[in-house]
Design a protein around this motif. Structure first.
Motif, PDB file in Angstrom:
ATOM      1  N   HIS A 205      12.704  51.316  64.571  1.00 41.77           N
ATOM      2  CA  HIS A 205      13.783  51.143  65.538  1.00 41.77           C
ATOM      3  C   HIS A 205      15.077  51.654  64.908  1.00 41.77           C
ATOM      4  O   HIS A 205      15.477  51.156  63.842  1.00 41.77           O
ATOM      5  CB  HIS A 205      13.934  49.664  65.920  1.00 41.77           C
TER       6      HIS A 205
ATOM      7  N   ARG B  19      13.292  54.169  69.768  1.00 36.92           N
ATOM      8  CA  ARG B  19      12.021  53.942  69.095  1.00 36.92           C
ATOM      9  C   ARG B  19      11.529  55.267  68.552  1.00 36.92           C
ATOM     10  O   ARG B  19      11.537  56.275  69.282  1.00 36.92           O
ATOM     11  CB  ARG B  19      11.014  53.373  70.085  1.00 36.92           C
TER      12      ARG B  19
ATOM     13  N   GLU C  72       6.107  51.426  64.414  1.00 34.06           N
ATOM     14  CA  GLU C  72       7.247  52.221  64.889  1.00 34.06           C
ATOM     15  C   GLU C  72       8.511  51.850  64.144  1.00 34.06           C
ATOM     16  O   GLU C  72       8.596  50.801  63.512  1.00 34.06           O
ATOM     17  CB  GLU C  72       7.414  52.021  66.400  1.00 34.06           C
TER      18      GLU C  72
ATOM     19  N   THR D 192       8.326  57.240  66.736  1.00 33.62           N
ATOM     20  CA  THR D 192       6.945  57.243  66.236  1.00 33.62           C
ATOM     21  C   THR D 192       6.652  58.630  65.732  1.00 33.62           C
ATOM     22  O   THR D 192       7.229  59.603  66.236  1.00 33.62           O
ATOM     23  CB  THR D 192       5.935  56.856  67.326  1.00 33.62           C
TER      24      THR D 192
END
Lengths: 314, 365
Positions: free
Chosen positions: A261, A231, A259, A233
């Motif tokens: 992936h 993930r 976010e 961010t």
């Protein structure tokens, strides 16, 4: 465990458009089997073939060990089917709809008098029984449709996207109902475009563009997937995203809300992450490995198919 | 185990009918509106025709003839004080529908030769009215000749079964034929395609039901509805418009049932082709309403149609039904006299029903 549905090498075409390409599928007795894929994946076509609503063009299909192309009338009396669209009579009341389906399946009066209160208790529709079906909310409509499909105690339920467009609370209630139907011994084949519902099934078949991507228990599907998900961010997501997409070692970079992936080959993951951290230091990215969701896996399988046959992508 | 799937479908269908204002509107309002239209507005008799008389004879004999015209009740006679060349003006200004010119020597010639001519001018811009006016005039003059023993040949026309040529006698049977075909063909085809369109057919197909059970269950309520409509129109026709009923009532019911079956088969056939209610409605309307009004002999006599259209009328069920009920109501025909149209209706019904049931599949297309 015995297979209640056996599908072998089914092909189906509408004109020159291929809806199903050599699909094979087994549904075991007593399980909740999820058929998972987006719109136009071929879920409805497959279910209609199982109910004998569409002719079998090639391949073999058996339900209850009976050949669907020959014994569809017998099969139909033993299964409950809920089509994709709400297909009950909107101008009939809740009770009239239930009674109509009870008569249609020749449920005896004694049986009916026992069955209806059960279904009311289970769907909590009793207080609305004189309300017209057309005036029910979306969630209640689906509960009524399910009740109508259950009125003759079918051995197998085939549900085509029963939770589509239903609010999250009703969806949850609906799945609880499915679990309790399963406890009563009924096998269930349910299709859904929602990947999160895969986790609620005993086994799932991921289907895309008329092809099976994977078919197993959700746990095994995840275990057999040799990739990892990170993930990402960052406070400067807008700048970071186009940069990441360019890197070929990253299998896929999908946005999930706020976010990203990243899907990486499991054996290369550590080195790629190291590189990324140094290269994009200016954007202050937060990278963290997470458990893959069914959606990550689905998209990854889907992209693999698209790369193999670019003509079918889309 | 006894199956009660047909009653189940029937009950459900009855509920649909009772809860759908549009269906009720068609079934209840349409016969009423059409009875009013045909009974009062579209009257085939004309009264108070305005006739201008130019009497150059000025004799009691000529005045007697004019009196006969006004006494017939059809004409409003007046003597416009105008020159003869202004007749065109009279027609242009639509003040008169007909003009009668009685020549100067009218009375003398009649006395001498027992025959003479009068001139009648009719405004034929409305051909139907013109035909009527002509036949009214002929009958007035005919009666005059007869009474005064002027005409050498006395033609006595005897109009049978409808001596007063009352239009109710022709429109009540025609209306029954039309309403029945509408209710039976239109409503059943809509009722079945509606289930296709809403997806409910897909739902009920996945059950032990057989195609004939769906068809019979859906169609029976409409048969009852159609028969009720027929009785309603018949009752109104007999009480309000004085239409006679000379034949046997059970025979009428039997033939009406046969006709309804023919229309229903047509509706079923339409529903196996059409996928949406709109298409079904358009198809049913063009296949039932138009032929029933235009090609059944309801309004236009079949004998006066072009040969090609005459051939086409052989496949219009209403043609045979009209022969039958006009026969029963007006002439008092019995069964043996109606065998030929009956056979035609039976053949049509069997063929259409067979094709429809074969096409009505337990699968989706």
């Amino acid at each position: 465990m015995q297979d209640i549905i056996q599908v072998r090498d089914i092909m189906h075409q509408y004109g020159d458009k291929t809806a199903l390409e050599k699909i094979s599928l087994q549904v075991s007795q007593g399980e909740i089997h999820g058929l998972i894929g987006p719109d136009s994946a071929g879920k409805t076509t497959l279910m209609r073939i199982l109910c004998g609503l569409l002719n079998i063009q090639s391949g073999t299909v058996s339900v209850f060990d009976l050949d669907v192309s020959k014994k569809f009338k017998e099969i139909r009396s033993r299964l409950g089917y809920m089509p994709q669209r709400f297909s009950l009579y909107q101008d009939l009341s809740v009770e009239e709809n239930l009674l109509f389906f009870a008569r249609l399946f020749s449920v005896t009066v004694q049986e009916r008098n026992q069955r209806l209160p059960e279904l009311y208790a289970f769907s909590r529709l009793e207080q609305f029984k004189s309300r017209r079906a057309g005036a029910l909310s979306g969630g209640m409509k689906q509960k009524l449709a399910l009740s109508c499909a259950l009125v003759h105690r079918p051995e197998l339920l085939i549900l085509d996207e029963p939770t589509y467009g239903v609010d999250p609370v009703s969806r949850q209630e609906f799945w609880q109902m499915l679990k309790s139907i399963q406890k009563g011994g009924t096998s269930i084949l349910v299709s859904t475009p929602y990947m999160d519902e895969a986790e609620l099934c005993d086994r799932v078949t991921l289907i895309y563009n008329g092809k099976v991507l994977a078919s197993d228990t959700p746990t095994k599907i995840k275990a057999n997937w040799n990739k990892v998900v990170f993930r990402v961010t960052s406070p400067e997501m807008k700048e970071l995203e186009p940069e990441l997409v360019k890197i070929i070692e990253i299998e896929s970079c999908q946005r999930f809300g706020n976010e990203l992936h990243l899907v990486l080959q499991a054996d290369e993951a550590a080195s790629i992450i190291n590189q990324l951290e140094t290269r994009f230091d200016e954007y202050m990215p937060m990278l963290e490995q997470i458990q893959p969701g069914m959606e990550d896996i689905y998209l990854s399988y889907m992209q693999a198919v698209q790369h193999k046959e670019p003509s079918h992508a889309g | 185990m006894k199956s009660n799937r047909i009653p189940a479908i029937m009950l459900k269908e009855a509920n649909h009918i009772l809860r759908d204002p549009r269906t009720l509107l068609i079934v209840v309002l349409m016969p009423i509106v059409q009875l009013i239209m045909f009974g009062y507005a579209m009257n085939m008799e004309i009264r108070n025709l305005r006739m201008a008389v130019f009497d150059y004879s000025h004799t009691p004999t000529s005045r007697e003839l004019v009196n006969d015209f006004s006494a017939s009740g059809k004409f409003q006679v007046s003597y416009p004080n105008l020159p003869e060349d202004s007749i065109n003006q009279l027609f242009f200004s639509r003040k008169y529908e007909a003009v009668l010119l009685i020549p100067k020597g009218f009375a003398e010639e009649l006395n001498r030769l027992k025959k003479t001519d009068v001139q009648l001018l009719i405004d034929a811009s409305d051909p139907n009215a013109a035909t009527l006016i002509r036949s009214y005039c002929t009958s007035v003059i005919g009666r005059y000749n007869q009474l005064e023993k002027y005409s050498p040949i006395d033609v006595r026309t005897n109009i049978l079964y409808n001596p007063d040529m009352r239009s109710a006698y022709f429109f009540v049977p025609g209306l029954i034929a039309m309403i029945l075909v509408m209710v039976s063909a239109l409503l059943t085809s809509i009722a079945i395609t509606r289930e296709k369109e809403l997806g409910t057919l897909e739902q009920i197909l996945v059950s032990p039901i057989r195609s004939h059970e769906i068809v019979i269950g859906k169609v029976l309520p409409y048969i009852i509805l159609a028969l009720l409509d027929a009785l309603f129109i018949l009752t109104v026709g007999m009480t309000l418009f004085g239409v006679p009923f000379r034949g046997s009532f059970p025979l009428f019911l039997g033939f009406t049932l046969l006709y309804v079956l023919a229309a229903l088969s047509l509706g079923l056939l339409v529903s196996t082709v059409a996928q949406t209610q709109q298409v079904a409605m358009m198809m049913a309307l063009t296949m039932t309403m138009l032929p029933t009004i235009m090609l059944s002999g309801f309004i236009f006599p079949i004998a006066s149609m072009p040969k090609l259209l005459q051939l086409f009328t052989y496949i219009v069920p209403a043609k045979y039904y009209l022969q039958i009920i006009r026969g029963i109501m007006l002439k008092g025909n019995n069964l043996t006299q109606l065998l030929q149209p009956m056979l035609a209706l039976i053949i049509m019904t069997v063929v259409m029903l067979a094709v429809a049931v074969k096409r009505f599949s337990l699968r989706l297309k």
